[in-house]
Design an enzyme around this catalytic site. Structure first.
Site, PDB file in Angstrom:
ATOM      1  N   GLY A  16       0.858  -1.243  -0.051  1.00 22.07           N
ATOM      2  CA  GLY A  16      -0.059  -0.091  -0.009  1.00 22.07           C
ATOM      3  C   GLY A  16       0.633   1.231  -0.030  1.00 22.07           C
ATOM      4  O   GLY A  16       0.326   2.294   0.609  1.00 22.07           O
ATOM      5  N   SER A  17       1.934   1.362  -0.728  1.00 26.16           N
ATOM      6  CA  SER A  17       2.704   2.314  -0.822  1.00 26.16           C
ATOM      7  C   SER A  17       1.866   3.479  -1.406  1.00 26.16           C
ATOM      8  O   SER A  17       2.007   4.888  -1.349  1.00 26.16           O
ATOM      9  CB  SER A  17       4.076   2.362  -1.237  1.00 26.16           C
ATOM     10  OG  SER A  17       4.173   2.127  -2.773  1.00 26.16           O
ATOM     11  N   ASN A  18       1.314   3.058  -2.735  1.00 21.11           N
ATOM     12  CA  ASN A  18       0.377   4.193  -3.441  1.00 21.11           C
ATOM     13  C   ASN A  18      -0.681   4.695  -2.433  1.00 21.11           C
ATOM     14  O   ASN A  18      -1.068   5.954  -2.575  1.00 21.11           O
ATOM     15  CB  ASN A  18      -0.155   3.557  -4.464  1.00 21.11           C
ATOM     16  CG  ASN A  18       0.942   3.554  -5.811  1.00 21.11           C
ATOM     17  OD1 ASN A  18       1.101   4.508  -6.325  1.00 21.11           O
ATOM     18  ND2 ASN A  18       1.540   2.321  -5.896  1.00 21.11           N
ATOM     19  N   LEU A  93      -5.003  -6.970  -6.259  1.00 18.46           N
ATOM     20  CA  LEU A  93      -4.504  -8.226  -7.278  1.00 18.46           C
ATOM     21  C   LEU A  93      -5.907  -9.292  -7.377  1.00 18.46           C
ATOM     22  O   LEU A  93      -5.565 -10.195  -8.048  1.00 18.46           O
ATOM     23  CB  LEU A  93      -3.315  -9.168  -6.519  1.00 18.46           C
ATOM     24  CG  LEU A  93      -2.166  -8.374  -6.625  1.00 18.46           C
ATOM     25  CD1 LEU A  93      -0.937  -9.055  -5.860  1.00 18.46           C
ATOM     26  CD2 LEU A  93      -1.668  -7.796  -8.135  1.00 18.46           C
ATOM     27  N   ASN A 110      -7.054   2.702 -11.979  1.00 16.05           N
ATOM     28  CA  ASN A 110      -5.956   1.743 -11.666  1.00 16.05           C
ATOM     29  C   ASN A 110      -4.679   2.449 -11.992  1.00 16.05           C
ATOM     30  O   ASN A 110      -4.558   3.257 -12.886  1.00 16.05           O
ATOM     31  CB  ASN A 110      -6.036   0.632 -12.324  1.00 16.05           C
ATOM     32  CG  ASN A 110      -5.184  -0.525 -12.188  1.00 16.05           C
ATOM     33  OD1 ASN A 110      -4.837  -0.695 -10.905  1.00 16.05           O
ATOM     34  ND2 ASN A 110      -4.517  -1.081 -13.026  1.00 16.05           N
ATOM     35  N   HIS A 112      -0.957   1.028 -13.082  1.00 14.25           N
ATOM     36  CA  HIS A 112       0.138  -0.163 -13.462  1.00 14.25           C
ATOM     37  C   HIS A 112       1.496   0.500 -13.788  1.00 14.25           C
ATOM     38  O   HIS A 112       1.554   1.546 -14.370  1.00 14.25           O
ATOM     39  CB  HIS A 112      -0.694  -0.817 -14.684  1.00 14.25           C
ATOM     40  CG  HIS A 112       0.008  -1.673 -15.343  1.00 14.25           C
ATOM     41  ND1 HIS A 112      -0.003  -3.074 -14.859  1.00 14.25           N
ATOM     42  CD2 HIS A 112       1.017  -2.110 -16.319  1.00 14.25           C
ATOM     43  CE1 HIS A 112       0.642  -4.098 -15.401  1.00 14.25           C
ATOM     44  NE2 HIS A 112       1.457  -3.272 -16.151  1.00 14.25           N
TER      45      HIS A 112
HETATM   46  C1  GRF Z   1       2.336  -0.936  -7.980  1.00 13.53           C
HETATM   47  O1  GRF Z   1       3.367  -0.895  -8.586  1.00 13.53           O
HETATM   48  C2  GRF Z   1       0.942  -0.473  -8.746  1.00 13.53           C
HETATM   49  O2  GRF Z   1       1.555  -0.037  -9.827  1.00 13.53           O
HETATM   50  C3  GRF Z   1       0.726  -2.013  -9.062  1.00 13.53           C
HETATM   51  O3  GRF Z   1       0.693  -2.670  -7.733  1.00 13.53           O
HETATM   52  C4  GRF Z   1       1.819  -2.073  -7.080  1.00 13.53           C
HETATM   53  C5  GRF Z   1       1.353  -1.766  -5.732  1.00 13.53           C
HETATM   54  O4  GRF Z   1       2.387  -1.198  -4.792  1.00 13.53           O
HETATM   55  N1  GRF Z   1      -0.779  -1.955  -9.556  1.00 13.53           N
HETATM   56  P1  GRF Z   1       1.970  -0.571  -3.218  1.00 13.53           P
HETATM   57  O5  GRF Z   1       1.101  -1.715  -2.788  1.00 13.53           O
HETATM   58  O6  GRF Z   1       1.083   0.625  -3.584  1.00 13.53           O
HETATM   59  O7  GRF Z   1       3.066  -0.261  -2.611  1.00 13.53           O
END
Ligand code: GRF
Length: 208
Positions: A16-18, A93, A110, A112
């Site tokens: 969940g870094s995003n 996922l 989303n 990617h």
């Molecule tokens: C990211 O690389 C995003 O592009 C992909 O899954 C990854 C999630 O990373 N869909 P995080 O959990 O947000 O660190």
């Protein structure tokens, strides 16, 4: 809670870094939206902890041993109960079905970690994406935000950023270089969505 702000949910399966970038963006006032909910299909997803640490409701909705239709139904119910306006997939996922995608048509974003349409679609997740880019020998890769359609990673592209591939890169190196850019790209995308900047014409996203 202020209802002139769009309320959104982030769906995660892992670190969940995003998600964290979005939490920070909202807290800093950069994103004028209300991050009201985080859902994960995995109990151990660290993203759930990140949400709780910031006072955001965090729900584990078990993703295995359940049909796509039933999962869609339960998820739609959870989001509707909480009046969620739009959804961000931040490393989610589990495949969402047509019922969910239609219920939130053009309202699911989303991210990617490649330049779509390269190295995307079913089976391209995590380090596999970056390994495929390296194996192909591309000199640039990057990240893409897009609206989700019924075909994996094939919906209208919102924004893209390119990142150089350097000699000797391993998949992990490329991943680290790209994820830093992902965070900025996703914050910009969600900020602009909240500010009503996008107009979708077929598969073209116009930015007002
Ligand atoms: C990211 O690389 C995003 O592009 C992909 O899954 C990854 C999630 O990373 N869909 P995080 O959990 O947000 O660190």
């Amino acid at each position: 809670m202020c209802r002139n702000l769009k309320r959104f949910a982030v769906l995660v399966s892992g670190g969940g870094s995003n998600l964290q970038a979005l939490i920070d963006g909202v807290e800093a006032g950069e994103i004028k939206g209300d991050l009201g909910l985080v859902v994960s299909n995995r109990k151990s997803a660290y993203g759930l902890e990140r949400a709780k640490a910031h006072g955001i409701e965090a729900i584990y909705l078990r993703g295995d041993n359940i049909s796509v239709e039933e999962y869609d139904k339960q998820l739609i119910e959870i989001l509707r109960d909480r009046q969620i306006d739009f959804v961000v997939l931040g490393g989610f996922l589990k495949i969402l079905g047509p019922d969910f995608i239609r219920a939130y048509e053009n309202k699911i974003i989303n991210i990617h970690p490649s330049l779509i349409p390269s190295f995307c679609g079913e089976g391209y997740y995590g380090l596999r994406v970056h390994q495929a880019a390296l194996d192909y020998g591309v000199k640039v890769s990057g990240a893409t935000t897009h609206f989700v359609s019924e075909v994996a990673d094939a919906g209208p592209i919102i924004y893209q950023v390119s990142v150089p591939v350097l000699d000797g890169d391993q998949a992990e190196d490329l991943q680290k270089r790209i994820i830093k850019e992902e965070h900025k790209l996703l914050v910009k995308t969600v900020k602009d969505y909240c500010d009503d900047k996008f107009e979708i014409q077929g598969r073209i996203v116009k930015v007002r």
